[in-house]
Design a protein around this motif. Structure first.
Motif, mmCIF file in Angstrom:
data_model
loop_
_atom_site.group_PDB
_atom_site.id
_atom_site.type_symbol
_atom_site.label_atom_id
_atom_site.label_comp_id
_atom_site.label_asym_id
_atom_site.label_seq_id
_atom_site.Cartn_x
_atom_site.Cartn_y
_atom_site.Cartn_z
ATOM 1 N N PRO A 9 30.722 33.687 43.967
ATOM 2 C CA PRO A 9 31.862 33.373 44.829
ATOM 3 C C PRO A 9 32.192 34.577 45.706
ATOM 4 O O PRO A 9 32.050 35.725 45.287
ATOM 5 C CB PRO A 9 32.994 33.104 43.831
ATOM 6 C CG PRO A 9 32.628 33.905 42.635
ATOM 7 C CD PRO A 9 31.121 33.860 42.569
ATOM 8 N N ARG A 10 32.583 34.313 46.903
ATOM 9 C CA ARG A 10 32.944 35.386 47.852
ATOM 10 C C ARG A 10 34.458 35.554 47.774
ATOM 11 O O ARG A 10 35.201 34.727 48.300
ATOM 12 C CB ARG A 10 32.494 34.977 49.238
ATOM 13 C CG ARG A 10 32.520 36.052 50.231
ATOM 14 C CD ARG A 10 31.947 35.526 51.544
ATOM 15 N NE ARG A 10 32.227 36.470 52.589
ATOM 16 C CZ ARG A 10 31.308 36.980 53.379
ATOM 17 N NH1 ARG A 10 30.059 36.602 53.252
ATOM 18 N NH2 ARG A 10 31.640 37.832 54.301
ATOM 19 N N ILE A 11 34.892 36.632 47.134
ATOM 20 C CA ILE A 11 36.315 36.869 46.888
ATOM 21 C C ILE A 11 36.826 37.871 47.928
ATOM 22 O O ILE A 11 36.422 39.030 47.929
ATOM 23 C CB ILE A 11 36.535 37.391 45.456
ATOM 24 C CG1 ILE A 11 36.009 36.350 44.454
ATOM 25 C CG2 ILE A 11 37.997 37.718 45.218
ATOM 26 C CD1 ILE A 11 35.977 36.822 43.017
ATOM 27 N N SER A 16 37.294 43.925 52.921
ATOM 28 C CA SER A 16 35.931 43.413 52.731
ATOM 29 C C SER A 16 35.999 42.254 51.742
ATOM 30 O O SER A 16 36.958 41.497 51.744
ATOM 31 C CB SER A 16 35.001 44.523 52.232
ATOM 32 O OG SER A 16 35.427 44.997 50.973
ATOM 33 N N PHE A 17 34.997 42.140 50.895
ATOM 34 C CA PHE A 17 34.987 41.117 49.861
ATOM 35 C C PHE A 17 34.149 41.610 48.699
ATOM 36 O O PHE A 17 33.410 42.577 48.805
ATOM 37 C CB PHE A 17 34.443 39.788 50.396
ATOM 38 C CG PHE A 17 33.004 39.849 50.808
ATOM 39 C CD1 PHE A 17 31.993 39.532 49.906
ATOM 40 C CD2 PHE A 17 32.635 40.228 52.089
ATOM 41 C CE1 PHE A 17 30.660 39.603 50.266
ATOM 42 C CE2 PHE A 17 31.308 40.305 52.467
ATOM 43 C CZ PHE A 17 30.320 39.986 51.553
ATOM 44 N N ALA A 62 42.836 39.995 43.693
ATOM 45 C CA ALA A 62 42.128 39.122 44.634
ATOM 46 C C ALA A 62 41.432 37.968 43.905
ATOM 47 O O ALA A 62 41.416 36.835 44.397
ATOM 48 C CB ALA A 62 41.107 39.931 45.430
ATOM 49 N N THR A 63 40.885 38.251 42.723
ATOM 50 C CA THR A 63 40.232 37.199 41.931
ATOM 51 C C THR A 63 41.251 36.138 41.522
ATOM 52 O O THR A 63 41.000 34.931 41.657
ATOM 53 C CB THR A 63 39.544 37.807 40.686
ATOM 54 O OG1 THR A 63 38.572 38.765 41.119
ATOM 55 C CG2 THR A 63 38.871 36.732 39.847
ATOM 56 N N ALA A 69 43.915 29.601 44.664
ATOM 57 C CA ALA A 69 43.681 28.740 45.825
ATOM 58 C C ALA A 69 42.779 27.558 45.476
ATOM 59 O O ALA A 69 42.820 26.522 46.136
ATOM 60 C CB ALA A 69 43.076 29.558 46.966
ATOM 61 N N LEU A 70 42.003 27.715 44.405
ATOM 62 C CA LEU A 70 41.129 26.628 43.945
ATOM 63 C C LEU A 70 41.794 25.791 42.859
ATOM 64 O O LEU A 70 41.166 24.919 42.260
ATOM 65 C CB LEU A 70 39.811 27.215 43.417
ATOM 66 C CG LEU A 70 38.962 27.974 44.438
ATOM 67 C CD1 LEU A 70 37.770 28.636 43.764
ATOM 68 C CD2 LEU A 70 38.499 27.043 45.559
#
Length: 158
Positions: A9-11, A16-17, A62-63, A69-70
């Motif tokens: 997954p792109r967190i 950045s990420f 961030a995780t 959000a999911l």
């Protein structure tokens, strides 16, 4: 509750990420798993770097936000660096964490076998071709083969 497993997954972070190999959400816990296949002399350093990278406040926050959000409510984010040397040693802390997830010793042995087999084939190829990009390709192939196996093992133990 059924677990959800995400591959790479792109967190998003502030500038950045991050992209761990696997994130598994089970109940209110997110397990962040990142895989590495270093030389034996670098195993402890590799494990520590990956553990620190994914446990820093920015990445944990961030995780949680990304997973919220999911639709997931996350109370705990646990880091599971999976460090297996190219010659078949698994870093002790990695083995302990995988066992806590319910992955059997036999399955961990399978991961070690995959890491060794692909590393040996790629090492032979690198020597034959003397290609500078070969080491990166070998690592990439190790991850391509190891990550799906870890996901399969996680799914079997959910």
């Amino acid at each position: 509750m059924q677990a959800e497993i995400m591959i790479e997954p792109r967190i998003p972070l502030k500038t950045s990420f991050c992209k761990p190999d696997i994130v598994m959400v089970k109940n209110d816990t997110a397990y962040v798993c990142d895989v590495a296949v270093p030389l034996e002399s670098c195993m402890e350093e590799t494990w520590t770097l990956k553990h620190e990278k994914y446990r820093c406040d920015e990445v944990v926050t961030a995780t949680r936000k990304h997973l919220a959000a999911l639709g997931h409510r996350i109370a705990t984010v646990k880091q599971i660096p999976v460090v297996i040397s190219c010659r078949g040693l698994i870093y002790t802390k990695s083995a302990i964490h995988l066992k806590r997830l319910g992955i059997s010793k036999i399955s961990i042995g399978d991961l070690i076998t995959i890491a060794m087999a692909v590393s040996n084939v790629m090492t032979f190829t690198c020597v034959e071709q003397m290609d500078e990009g070969c080491a990166q390709m070998a690592l990439y192939l190790d991850l391509c083969l190891l990550v799906p196996q870890i996901v399969r093992m996680m799914c079997n133990n959910v």
